[in-house]
Enzyme design. Sequence first.
Site, PDB file in Angstrom:
ATOM      1  N   LYS A 189     -18.401 -22.821   0.852  1.00  0.00           N
ATOM      2  CA  LYS A 189     -18.149 -21.390   1.070  1.00  0.00           C
ATOM      3  C   LYS A 189     -16.793 -21.002   0.482  1.00  0.00           C
ATOM      4  O   LYS A 189     -15.846 -21.776   0.538  1.00  0.00           O
ATOM      5  CB  LYS A 189     -18.152 -21.122   2.587  1.00  0.00           C
ATOM      6  N   SER A 221     -17.276 -14.896  14.322  1.00  0.00           N
ATOM      7  CA  SER A 221     -16.584 -13.630  14.569  1.00  0.00           C
ATOM      8  C   SER A 221     -17.438 -12.470  14.065  1.00  0.00           C
ATOM      9  O   SER A 221     -18.252 -11.923  14.796  1.00  0.00           O
ATOM     10  CB  SER A 221     -15.209 -13.691  13.901  1.00  0.00           C
ATOM     11  N   GLY A 223     -19.769 -12.831  11.971  1.00  0.00           N
ATOM     12  CA  GLY A 223     -21.094 -13.402  11.709  1.00  0.00           C
ATOM     13  C   GLY A 223     -21.349 -13.589  10.224  1.00  0.00           C
ATOM     14  O   GLY A 223     -22.357 -14.170   9.837  1.00  0.00           O
TER      15      GLY A 223
HETATM   16  C1  R5P Z   1     -13.612 -20.206   9.032  1.00  0.00           C
HETATM   17  O1  R5P Z   1     -13.016 -21.024   8.374  1.00  0.00           O
HETATM   18  C2  R5P Z   1     -14.112 -20.439  10.411  1.00  0.00           C
HETATM   19  O2  R5P Z   1     -14.369 -21.789  10.650  1.00  0.00           O
HETATM   20  C3  R5P Z   1     -15.353 -19.617  10.688  1.00  0.00           C
HETATM   21  O3  R5P Z   1     -16.383 -20.043   9.807  1.00  0.00           O
HETATM   22  C4  R5P Z   1     -15.093 -18.168  10.480  1.00  0.00           C
HETATM   23  O4  R5P Z   1     -13.857 -17.807  11.010  1.00  0.00           O
HETATM   24  C5  R5P Z   1     -16.179 -17.332  11.095  1.00  0.00           C
HETATM   25  O5  R5P Z   1     -15.873 -15.987  10.907  1.00  0.00           O
HETATM   26  P1  R5P Z   1     -17.004 -14.928  10.559  1.00  0.00           P
HETATM   27  O6  R5P Z   1     -18.031 -15.033  11.628  1.00  0.00           O
HETATM   28  O7  R5P Z   1     -16.275 -13.622  10.558  1.00  0.00           O
HETATM   29  O8  R5P Z   1     -17.528 -15.286   9.203  1.00  0.00           O
END
Ligand code: R5P
Length: 296
Positions: A189, A221, A223
């Site tokens: 990612k 957060s 998603g």
């Molecule tokens: C990022 O490095 C974290 O481990 C989570 O994947 C991320 O913070 C999730 O945030 P969201 O749900 O906004 O993509």
Amino acid sequence: MPEISVIAGPASSDLADKIAKRLGAHLVSAELRVFSDGESKIKMGRAGKICVIVQSTYPPTDTHLMQALMLSKKCADDGSRDVCAVIPYLAYARQDRAFLEGEVVSIALVAKLLEAAGVRHVITVDIHSQLAMSHFVSVQNVSSIPILADHVSRMKLHSPVAVSPDAGGADRAKEFAKRLKADFVALKKSRDRTTGEVMVDEKLDIDVSGRDAILVDDMISSGGSIVKAAELLRKKGAGKIYAMCAHALLIGDAAQKIKAAGVQNIIATNSVPGEYAKVDLSPAIAETIKSRYSSA
Ligand code: R5P
């Protein structure tokens, strides 16, 4: 073990109650009043010489953080010789460095604020990174992976694969896969640091077709990360898809977006109370507290 007072922060009163019961400790409740301008006023009972404050800092993040600081200050002012803050979801841990020039390292400030309010030790859960931990003088990280894996092991899954939505969470998902005797893969990612947009490389290192997939992350957060990962897994023919995390912040309509992307269910801990808080952290946190104070 010495006598411990467990202080129930307004964000985590149920969890505090469970922890106090497991420790056989005195539970001190906090009376909260929030004024129309958003300021909190807290009144708490008299605590003992060792105070364990339980307060997760999920949204409203700054309010919950401020309440944790207020409770710590009160314990310190009342003459506690040790104030320990149990903060399962530690806000600002993702800002563990300046990603772009001029950015503030927020978690370093949070560490200093807690220390200034009298906190001598922090216990948190699945902190975002080792780097975030390095900003604290005294901190312990409790892993939720064993209890989450235990919960998932009771589900009927077909040839399960544990999937980390990014390289940063690979170790967590790998540990989960090991406990479940499942396969593991980490997606690649990337996030645009200015717009926040998430992109995922479509090339997968293993074949997931027809297999159930469990997305393992520290937190959900907006998603966005889970949605991108679930879309890719569906495209690659995965069977049932589940999203699992320690901290389900699920801001706005995140849960609906995740389900619309093909995720069957979200499984999280009670770090953030609510519909998806299916796994209780209190046994793991109580054990950590016991081992800290058993020789005191
Ligand atoms: C990022 O490095 C974290 O481990 C989570 O994947 C991320 O913070 C999730 O945030 P969201 O749900 O906004 O993509």
